[in-house]
Each structure stands twice: as C-alpha cells, then as structure tokens.
Write an enzyme that holds these catalytic residues in place. Structure first.
Site, PDB file in Angstrom:
ATOM      1  N   GLU A 147       0.635  -1.301   0.191  1.00 46.07           N
ATOM      2  CA  GLU A 147      -0.207  -0.056  -0.113  1.00 46.07           C
ATOM      3  C   GLU A 147       0.637   1.278  -0.042  1.00 46.07           C
ATOM      4  O   GLU A 147       0.769   2.106   0.889  1.00 46.07           O
ATOM      5  CB  GLU A 147      -1.047  -0.067   1.083  1.00 46.07           C
ATOM      6  CG  GLU A 147      -2.039   0.927   1.132  1.00 46.07           C
ATOM      7  CD  GLU A 147      -3.054   0.713   2.306  1.00 46.07           C
ATOM      8  OE1 GLU A 147      -3.126   1.723   3.309  1.00 46.07           O
ATOM      9  OE2 GLU A 147      -3.258  -0.472   2.915  1.00 46.07           O
ATOM     10  N   TYR A 204       5.939  18.060   9.968  1.00 45.09           N
ATOM     11  CA  TYR A 204       7.162  17.079  10.351  1.00 45.09           C
ATOM     12  C   TYR A 204       8.470  17.320  10.363  1.00 45.09           C
ATOM     13  O   TYR A 204       9.355  16.491  10.457  1.00 45.09           O
ATOM     14  CB  TYR A 204       6.891  15.883   9.400  1.00 45.09           C
ATOM     15  CG  TYR A 204       5.365  15.304   8.879  1.00 45.09           C
ATOM     16  CD1 TYR A 204       4.763  14.996  10.212  1.00 45.09           C
ATOM     17  CD2 TYR A 204       4.934  15.235   7.836  1.00 45.09           C
ATOM     18  CE1 TYR A 204       3.354  14.678   9.924  1.00 45.09           C
ATOM     19  CE2 TYR A 204       3.695  14.958   7.532  1.00 45.09           C
ATOM     20  CZ  TYR A 204       2.895  14.457   8.516  1.00 45.09           C
ATOM     21  OH  TYR A 204       1.670  13.960   8.304  1.00 45.09           O
ATOM     22  N   CYS A 251       2.308  34.471   7.681  1.00 43.54           N
ATOM     23  CA  CYS A 251       2.517  35.418   8.871  1.00 43.54           C
ATOM     24  C   CYS A 251       2.658  34.262  10.042  1.00 43.54           C
ATOM     25  O   CYS A 251       1.884  34.528  10.911  1.00 43.54           O
ATOM     26  CB  CYS A 251       1.778  36.627   9.132  1.00 43.54           C
ATOM     27  SG  CYS A 251       2.432  37.712  10.444  1.00 43.54           S
ATOM     28  N   GLU A 252       3.352  33.438  10.174  1.00 43.42           N
ATOM     29  CA  GLU A 252       3.786  32.454  11.349  1.00 43.42           C
ATOM     30  C   GLU A 252       5.323  32.250  11.351  1.00 43.42           C
ATOM     31  O   GLU A 252       5.970  32.095  10.373  1.00 43.42           O
ATOM     32  CB  GLU A 252       2.854  31.162  11.013  1.00 43.42           C
ATOM     33  CG  GLU A 252       1.554  31.207  10.680  1.00 43.42           C
ATOM     34  CD  GLU A 252       0.782  31.161  12.110  1.00 43.42           C
ATOM     35  OE1 GLU A 252       1.442  30.891  13.070  1.00 43.42           O
ATOM     36  OE2 GLU A 252      -0.370  31.158  12.095  1.00 43.42           O
TER      37      GLU A 252
END
Length: 424
Positions: free
Chosen positions: A279, A322, A352-353
């Site tokens: 998978e 991650y 804006c972070e």
C-alpha cells in the site's frame, strides 16, 4: 541548461520541452509540476516486486488525489484506496471500479460507512467499536480489519502508525473478539491489514511486520482463512529526499526478493488463494512532483540570511508539520547563472507564522531576487495537504506528459472559488 543547481532534474529531463521559467510564465507561481515518465517508472518498480499471481499494488490516494495522475496509475495496473467520500469520488472519476477500491476507515460515522457500502466497497475498520457499528448496518456483509503489529517505522513520530503509541489498529490479542463480533453479525472476515508507518528505507522491518500479519492469519479458523480474499501489508516505502547528498534508494531488488519469497511460500503452505497487497503512496508519486516558486526577497536578521518565497506551509505543509527535508534546485533569474559562492541560507514562505520555514540553514549557492526555486519530491503529501490558510488560493498543477509537452491538470483557484461556499 544555464541554471545554478539543476543537476538532478537535468538528468531526468524533468521539465520536458520546457524550462521552469516558461512554465511559470504561462501558469504563474507557485506551481506544482508533475512528470508522467517518473510516475510510470515508480508504478512499474512496485509492480515488479513479485510475480505471485495474487500480488497487487494498492495506491494510497491521500498522497495525491489528482484524477489525471490517478488515471495514469490505473493504466499502470494499480488499484487504490479511499478514506473519505471525496477521495472515493475522485477514484471513480479516474475510472476505478468498486472492486479496485478499498475503503480505509478510521473513526468514521455510520453515514460515511453507508456511503461506502452503497458504492459496493469493502471497508477496513480498525477498532472493535467500528466493527460493531459496521456489523449493525451491514449484517451478513464483508469486512476487513486493521491490526496493529506492534512494529512501527517512520522519520517522525507523527507518521508512525503502528506500535503502542498510535491510535491505529486492533491489537492481535483481540483476535477472538474480532471473530466473535463477526459471528454475531454474520459478517465474513474478508481481509486483514496493517500499516507500520511512513518512509522506511530498509526492507527488513517491513518484512518482519508482514510476517507478524501472516502469523496472525495462521491463527484464524481454517474456514475463515480460506474465505479471505485480501491480506494487505500496508505501505511506507521511502524515497531518498537528500538528492544532492546522493542518499541511497530503497533497495527494491532486495525488498522484492524477500517479499516474493514470503508471500509465495506462505500461500503454498496455507493454500491461501486471495490477494496480497502492498500500500505505497509516497513511493508512487513523491518524486514525480516539484514546486516552482520565485525568490521574492533576500534579507538578513542578525547573522541569518532569509530567502523569502511563495511556498508557505499553505502550499507545502510537510516541513512545518514534520520537520521534513526537501532538497531544492535553483534556476537562474535576472542575476544570471554566473558562479555563486555557497552560503548558509534559510528558505521561508509568505505566511505570517514563525514556523513557516521551508528549509533551515542550508548551504546553497547564494540566491537572488528573481531566481526560481524548485522544491523537489513534492508529489506526495504536497498539494493534497495544501490549504487556503490566510485565504491564499491553492496552486495550479501541470503535467509534463511522456512526449515532453506540458498541460494544465488543475487550474489555479480564484478568490471567487474561496467565496463560493459562503452564505452571505
């Protein structure tokens, strides 16, 4: 090509008959670009892992659900899964039949279960509670159950999907309870599956987990085992994200030898005649996708050189979510491709972070405003995880077809698209 850092895509003729500058001139920034030849090559590598008659590759659609790419994947003989009504809709849009779609459920409602049942799909559940729910609405039907083999793998805690610290699967010690619930609702246990996590680069862990699942199958009553049609070993096949450090690939020959020996030997021993599925999602599509973005700004804060681009975590979420690594290429802008000294640079987006960081303190040729940046290996969990955060419109997607010609496979969103669902 007179670019600054493009050896990898040059070697693949990734952009076909076009240059990155031509593509973005026509379709704008940022832009997802996919290569059909790379996609087909990865499908064929996976198909070649085993010649066992029941072996099949089940593409995990959550990695990338563009129906044009799904159509290519279908042409290559893969089957697919769906884990939402939206994915199911796109699977069918790409031409997959119900027998070629497996519904992977995780904490879903009765309504969603009924939707999948009405589509004629086999549903995989991963808890006793969900098995009871499905039994009540699908008495006498078929079901697949996801088990937790206790073995996890992945590059980050958030992508490990087996072991004691995850929400997924039924523990093997509850097998008797699974069988009892199936009997109570007259359901046929049609399949079992598991998934150990994402981005494994060695075969042995995957094979060890597959052996655990097969040992579990051997505990089933003979009548149940002989009635099963699917054993799904899950995915997590890794790709080398560190392209410019020559990171080794997953040894598919080694994996294929071990997997083929395992499933063919086990089928002969037990008389099992159903399907064996792997998978993969990432391995199918990751390397066929690149994001193109302009360098909009270069500045210093203290000793740190920041390179500002259009690729915020609304465009590519993996690095922020991650701490994932994506290699980058640099295609020359107005400053040209004359020799540039390497220097440490941090590539950031336009959100804006403070966590909007694409690549932290990378030693790369000095970038200038107007250069075009290529973010490699963005075909998996790139566009599919993108968003309209801060009401930025999602990107266009372009396919470089096998003949080298480019075509639009998803138009860029507009502000009108963003506003369409509001009731004002």
């Amino acid at each position: 090509m007179s670019d600054i850092r493009s050896r990898y895509t040059d070697s693949l003729h990734f952009f076909g008959k076009h240059s990155p500058a031509e593509l973005v001139e026509k379709w704008g920034f940022p832009l997802y670009v996919y290569n059909e030849n790379v996609l087909r090559a990865r499908c064929r590598e996976l198909k070649a892992l085993s010649s066992h008659a029941g072996y099949m590759v089940n593409y995990s659609v959550k990695a990338n659900a563009n129906p044009v790419l799904l159509g290519i994947i279908r042409e290559e003989g893969l089957v697919v899964d769906a884990m939402s009504p939206g994915e199911l809709y796109l699977d069918r849009m790409a031409g997959f039949a119900p027998s070629e779609i497996l519904y992977i459920a995780n904490n879903i409602s009765q309504q969603e279960m009924r939707h999948a049942l009405d589509a004629g799909l086999l549903i995989s559940v991963d808890s006793l509670s969900q098995l009871e729910t499905l039994g009540r609405i699908n008495k006498g039907g078929r079901v697949m159950v996801r088990f937790n083999p206790g073995i996890g793998a992945g590059h980050h805690q958030k992508v490990i999907t087996a072991g004691k610290e995850t929400k997924f699967g039924v523990t093997p010690d509850l097998l008797d309870d699974v069988l009892a619930i199936c009997r109570a609702h007259d359901m046929q246990l049609a399949g079992i599956n598991h998934h150990i996590g994402s981005l494994f680069m060695e075969a042995d862990g995957y094979i060890a987990a597959a052996e655990v699942l097969l040992h579990l199958a051997e505990r089933l009553p003979a009548a149940v085992l002989h009635g099963m049609s699917v054993i799904d070993f899950g995915g997590g096949f890794g790709i080398p994200y560190h392209k410019y450090e020559n990171q080794p690939r997953l040894d598919m020959d080694d994996l294929g030898r071990k997997l083929h020996a395992l499933i063919s030997g086990w089928a002969e021993k037990t008389g099992y005649t159903g399907r064996f599925l792997v998978e993969p999602g990432r391995y199918v599509v990751a390397e066929c996708g690149i994001i193109l973005s302009p360098v909009n700004n270069v500045k210093y804060n203290g000793d740190t050189c920041y390179v500002g681009t259009d690729v915020g975590f609304n465009v590519l979420a993996r690095p922020a979510m991650y701490d994932s690594f994506h290699d980058v290429e640099i295609y020359a802008g107005p400053a040209g491709a004359s020799h540039r000294e390497d220097k440490e640079q941090t590539i950031v987006g336009n959100i804006c972070e403070s966590g909007d960081i694409l690549a932290k303190k990378r030693l790369l040729p000095a970038m200038h405003e107007g250069d075009i940046l290529g973010i490699l290996d963005a075909g998996a969990y790139g566009f599919s995880m993108s968003s309209s955060y801060t009401q930025r419109c999602r990107c266009a997607e372009v396919l470089i077809a096998a003949d080298g010609q480019a075509r639009l496979i998803r138009r860029r969103e507009t502000p009108e698209d963003l506003a369409r669902c509001y009731a004002v």
